[in-house]
Design an enzyme around this catalytic site. Structure first.
Site, PDB file in Angstrom:
ATOM      1  N   GLU A  62      -7.854   8.920   3.664  1.00  0.00           N
ATOM      2  CA  GLU A  62      -8.472   7.795   4.375  1.00  0.00           C
ATOM      3  C   GLU A  62      -7.351   7.083   5.137  1.00  0.00           C
ATOM      4  OE1 GLU A  62     -10.148   4.656   1.918  1.00  0.00           O
ATOM      5  OE2 GLU A  62     -11.630   4.216   3.456  1.00  0.00           O
ATOM      6  N   GLU A 119     -18.817   0.203  -3.855  1.00  0.00           N
ATOM      7  CA  GLU A 119     -18.716   0.601  -2.444  1.00  0.00           C
ATOM      8  C   GLU A 119     -17.257   0.969  -2.216  1.00  0.00           C
ATOM      9  OE1 GLU A 119     -21.171   0.933  -0.440  1.00  0.00           O
ATOM     10  OE2 GLU A 119     -22.761  -0.188  -1.427  1.00  0.00           O
ATOM     11  N   LYS A 141     -14.460 -12.949  -6.440  1.00  0.00           N
ATOM     12  CA  LYS A 141     -13.021 -12.871  -6.214  1.00  0.00           C
ATOM     13  C   LYS A 141     -12.766 -12.157  -4.897  1.00  0.00           C
ATOM     14  CE  LYS A 141      -9.826 -10.007  -6.781  1.00  0.00           C
ATOM     15  NZ  LYS A 141      -8.973 -10.406  -5.643  1.00  0.00           N
ATOM     16  N   CYS A 195     -14.258   1.237   6.043  1.00  0.00           N
ATOM     17  CA  CYS A 195     -14.604   2.388   5.216  1.00  0.00           C
ATOM     18  C   CYS A 195     -15.496   3.352   5.981  1.00  0.00           C
ATOM     19  CB  CYS A 195     -15.295   1.919   3.954  1.00  0.00           C
ATOM     20  SG  CYS A 195     -16.621   0.775   4.318  1.00  0.00           S
TER      21      CYS A 195
HETATM   22  P1  NAP Z   1      -8.431  -2.522  -2.944  1.00  0.00           P
HETATM   23  O1  NAP Z   1      -6.965  -2.528  -3.022  1.00  0.00           O
HETATM   24  O2  NAP Z   1      -9.169  -1.616  -3.839  1.00  0.00           O
HETATM   25  O3  NAP Z   1      -8.876  -4.035  -3.164  1.00  0.00           O
HETATM   26  C1  NAP Z   1     -10.222  -4.433  -3.104  1.00  0.00           C
HETATM   27  C2  NAP Z   1     -10.418  -5.633  -3.999  1.00  0.00           C
HETATM   28  O4  NAP Z   1     -10.137  -5.250  -5.347  1.00  0.00           O
HETATM   29  C3  NAP Z   1      -9.499  -6.806  -3.695  1.00  0.00           C
HETATM   30  O5  NAP Z   1     -10.176  -8.007  -3.958  1.00  0.00           O
HETATM   31  C4  NAP Z   1      -8.370  -6.600  -4.701  1.00  0.00           C
HETATM   32  O6  NAP Z   1      -7.702  -7.794  -5.024  1.00  0.00           O
HETATM   33  C5  NAP Z   1      -9.154  -6.112  -5.891  1.00  0.00           C
HETATM   34  N1  NAP Z   1      -8.358  -5.382  -6.860  1.00  0.00           N
HETATM   35  C6  NAP Z   1      -7.253  -4.631  -6.648  1.00  0.00           C
HETATM   36  N2  NAP Z   1      -6.803  -4.134  -7.817  1.00  0.00           N
HETATM   37  C7  NAP Z   1      -7.634  -4.581  -8.792  1.00  0.00           C
HETATM   38  C8  NAP Z   1      -7.690  -4.431 -10.203  1.00  0.00           C
HETATM   39  N3  NAP Z   1      -6.807  -3.698 -10.875  1.00  0.00           N
HETATM   40  N4  NAP Z   1      -8.689  -5.049 -10.858  1.00  0.00           N
HETATM   41  C9  NAP Z   1      -9.599  -5.780 -10.209  1.00  0.00           C
HETATM   42  N5  NAP Z   1      -9.602  -5.972  -8.875  1.00  0.00           N
HETATM   43  C10 NAP Z   1      -8.638  -5.367  -8.170  1.00  0.00           C
HETATM   44  O7  NAP Z   1      -8.956  -2.174  -1.488  1.00  0.00           O
HETATM   45  P2  NAP Z   1      -8.535  -2.857  -0.121  1.00  0.00           P
HETATM   46  O8  NAP Z   1      -7.235  -2.291   0.272  1.00  0.00           O
HETATM   47  O9  NAP Z   1      -8.694  -4.333  -0.191  1.00  0.00           O
HETATM   48  O10 NAP Z   1      -9.704  -2.337   0.829  1.00  0.00           O
HETATM   49  C11 NAP Z   1      -9.659  -1.101   1.432  1.00  0.00           C
HETATM   50  C12 NAP Z   1     -10.545  -0.118   0.694  1.00  0.00           C
HETATM   51  O11 NAP Z   1     -11.864  -0.636   0.585  1.00  0.00           O
HETATM   52  C13 NAP Z   1     -10.703   1.175   1.448  1.00  0.00           C
HETATM   53  O12 NAP Z   1     -10.616   2.265   0.588  1.00  0.00           O
HETATM   54  C14 NAP Z   1     -12.097   1.076   2.045  1.00  0.00           C
HETATM   55  O13 NAP Z   1     -12.684   2.311   2.328  1.00  0.00           O
HETATM   56  C15 NAP Z   1     -12.808   0.319   1.003  1.00  0.00           C
HETATM   57  N6  NAP Z   1     -13.988  -0.335   1.564  1.00  0.00           N
HETATM   58  C16 NAP Z   1     -15.193   0.174   1.233  1.00  0.00           C
HETATM   59  C17 NAP Z   1     -16.337  -0.387   1.765  1.00  0.00           C
HETATM   60  C18 NAP Z   1     -17.675   0.172   1.398  1.00  0.00           C
HETATM   61  O14 NAP Z   1     -18.659  -0.529   1.589  1.00  0.00           O
HETATM   62  N7  NAP Z   1     -17.776   1.375   0.873  1.00  0.00           N
HETATM   63  C19 NAP Z   1     -16.243  -1.479   2.620  1.00  0.00           C
HETATM   64  C20 NAP Z   1     -14.982  -1.977   2.939  1.00  0.00           C
HETATM   65  C21 NAP Z   1     -13.854  -1.391   2.379  1.00  0.00           C
HETATM   66  P3  NAP Z   1      -6.311  -8.201  -4.318  1.00  0.00           P
HETATM   67  O15 NAP Z   1      -6.538  -8.098  -2.873  1.00  0.00           O
HETATM   68  O16 NAP Z   1      -6.146  -9.589  -4.754  1.00  0.00           O
HETATM   69  O17 NAP Z   1      -5.292  -7.240  -4.815  1.00  0.00           O
END
Ligand code: NAP
Length: 493
Positions: free
Chosen positions: A392, A262, A186, A296
């Site tokens: 962040e 991650e 997804k 991140c």
């Molecule tokens: P996010 O809001 O947590 O979303 C990430 C993924 O999770 C998306 O596919 C999102 O779907 C899905 N998601 C959201 N709510 C969910 C739920 N209740 N149940 C299941 N899936 C759910 O994060 P983001 O804003 O896309 O990305 C930014 C974050 O990712 C930052 O905190 C960054 O640090 C972190 N990140 C970490 C790494 C690493 O390797 N550590 C790498 C890149 C990014 P939808 O988009 O469809 O809502």
């Protein structure tokens, strides 16, 4: 050369818009679609089929049905598929780069860099697939013979974020394919197009039906919820924010799922008084501005020794002010937009809070008027207690704070609940070892601002997550260990 509107249109029309279930692109059972926008213009560029819970479960059933055959497929065949996909992506590198620029905003030059980086996971795991050795041993007491081997963990749910649309998918799909797992993937709803094209390439590379199923939709929990409830799911791998990761871990606990998380970061970038200032400014710029700061691993706190703070800040601010925030398809662009309006508002709110707490804006600090969601590259001078140092930022914003001693720098670096990336600039090798041994981060860049590489174990400690992606460690996340105790062949003699 500027990309023409015809080229953009032709590329967007070539991207599958359906749900990939059991090897076929299908319409959503609800008949609904959701829109994808270009963050540089705010305009809709595509509409995709909107998966609901029924579609998610159909995708999961296909993954479950394909698992046994796929696990028995020789590793070499799985490796060959990954290698073919790698070659196909190389052939279509410009398409992948442009698609990422259109849906996510990053400048084309950066998107091309992501194609190389992201595709590198397919090459790396095509090589790792056939080298995941087990071991044998005569037990110390001489009674049993031990055989240890690795089995695919089983059907997996993979959830990716929007910031690196290709790399976040290949970093999970590559090792899952190599290990012999089937999966439901997804993508983030803001950037699903690159994943759609990637899935198409995997099919063209010969991936059997049902191994990779892709369901995108407007409600993430409608997709993940029922799959996580099903006891046949054996693994969840998530990249995204810490709050969502915590929630998924709670769900995963019910079926005691293998989980790779991650999550978020709050990377310190430490510049010591003996740093080579050219390296420090270059590294700081790369660590902050790569992907518009939406990474991140992005440097989030600039800890600079008080004796070099003035020079570092002056040179760093000059670099920020030379950036050209333009749509990523413009050859002049060196800074793309923020991914959407809400994310840009969040960045601005953090700056307002930092200023209210005594922070001083050195450059930027405002939205850029006009089309899309651009934000001015920003540097702030802040005190040690400024609240921005705890958050962040996920944007082109650099809070700079000074320190006096090595001990103080280490204490400040560790003063966060996160532990993903960190950066240390010093010309003193012994200091580098002292500092890196005392800071609690999964990744350290020593005199460099970008360290991500498919061959390296990527991941964090503390609330930055669990597990590693890439490297030799990456495939182990998708396998389980089986030990066979074999009777003593000399027993009874
Ligand atoms: P996010 O809001 O947590 O979303 C990430 C993924 O999770 C998306 O596919 C999102 O779907 C899905 N998601 C959201 N709510 C969910 C739920 N209740 N149940 C299941 N899936 C759910 O994060 P983001 O804003 O896309 O990305 C930014 C974050 O990712 C930052 O905190 C960054 O640090 C972190 N990140 C970490 C790494 C690493 O390797 N550590 C790498 C890149 C990014 P939808 O988009 O469809 O809502």
């Amino acid at each position: 050369m500027t990309v023409t509107a015809e080229r953009e249109k032709a590329l967007l029309e070539s991207v599958p818009t359906g749900l990939l279930i059991d090897g076929e692109w299908r319409d959503a059972s609800s008949g609904k679609t959701f829109d994808v926008k270009d963050p540089a213009t705010g305009k809709v560029i595509a509409s995709l089929q909107d998966a609901n819970s029924d579609d998610a479960m159909a995708a999961f059933e296909a993954a479950v049905a394909a698992q046994a055959d796929w696990a028995r497929t020789p590793a070499q065949e799985r490796a060959d598929i990954l290698r073919r996909a790698y070659d196909l992506i190389n052939e279509r590198a410009e398409d992948f780069a442009l698609l990422m620029t259109l849906e996510m905003g990053k400048p084309l030059a950066e998107a091309r860099g992501e194609v190389v980086y992201g595709n590198g996971f397919l090459r790396w795991f095509s090589e790792e697939a056939t080298r995941h050795y087990g071991r044998t041993m005569i037990m110390p007491d001489g009674k049993l013979r031990m055989q240890v081997h690795h089995k695919p963990v089983g059907p997996s749910l993979l959830i990716t974020p929007w910031n690196f649309p290709l790399a976040m998918a290949t970093r999970k799909v590559g090792p899952a394919v190599a290990a012999g797992c089937t999966m439901v993937l997804k993508a983030a709803k803001l950037t699903p197009l690159t994943t759609q094209l990637f899935a198409q390439v995997m099919l063209e590379a010969g991936l059997p039906k049902g191994v990779l199923n892709v369901v995108s939709g407007s409600s993430a929990s409608a997709i993940s919820g029922p799959i996580l409830e099903d006891p046949r799911l054996r693994k969840v791998s998530f990249t995204g924010s810490t709050p969502v990761g915590v929630r998924l871990m709670q769900d995963a606990a019910k079926n005691v799922l293998r989980s790779s998380m991650e999550l978020g970061g709050n990377a310190p970038l430490i510049v010591f008084e003996d740093a080579d200032m050219d390296k420090a400014v270059d590294g700081a710029f790369a660590a902050k501005l790569r992907n518009m700061g939406e990474a991140c691993t992005a440097a989030n706190r600039f800890l600079v020794h008080e004796s070099v703070a003035e020079e570092f800040t002056r040179r760093f601010v000059e670099r920020l002010e030379a950036l050209k925030p333009l749509r990523g398809t413009d050859p002049e662009s060196t800074l793309g937009p923020i991914v959407d309006e809400g994310a840009r508002d969040d960045i601005h709110a953090l700056i307002e809070e930092a200023v209210a707490a005594g922070g001083e804006i050195l450059t930027g600090g405002h939205k850029i008027e006009g089309d899309g969601y651009f934000y001015a590259p920003t540097a702030l001078k802040v005190g040690k207690d400024n609240p921005i140092l705890k958050k962040e930022i996920f944007g082109p914003v650099a809070p700079i704070v000074t320190f006096s001693t090595e001990e103080e720098a280490i204490q400040m670096a560790n003063d966060t609940e996160y532990g993903l990336a960190s950066y240390v600039f010093t010309e003193d090798n012994a200091r580098m070892h002292r500092v890196t041994e005392q800071i609690d981060f999964g990744i350290v860049g020593y005199n460099v601002g970008v360290v991500s590489n498919p061959a390296a174990p990527f991941g964090g400690v503390k609330q930055s997550g669990l597990g590693r992606e890439g490297g030799a460690e990456g495939i182990a996340e998708y396998t389980t260990v089986q030990y066979i105790g074999i009777e003593d062949p000399f027993a009874g003699r």
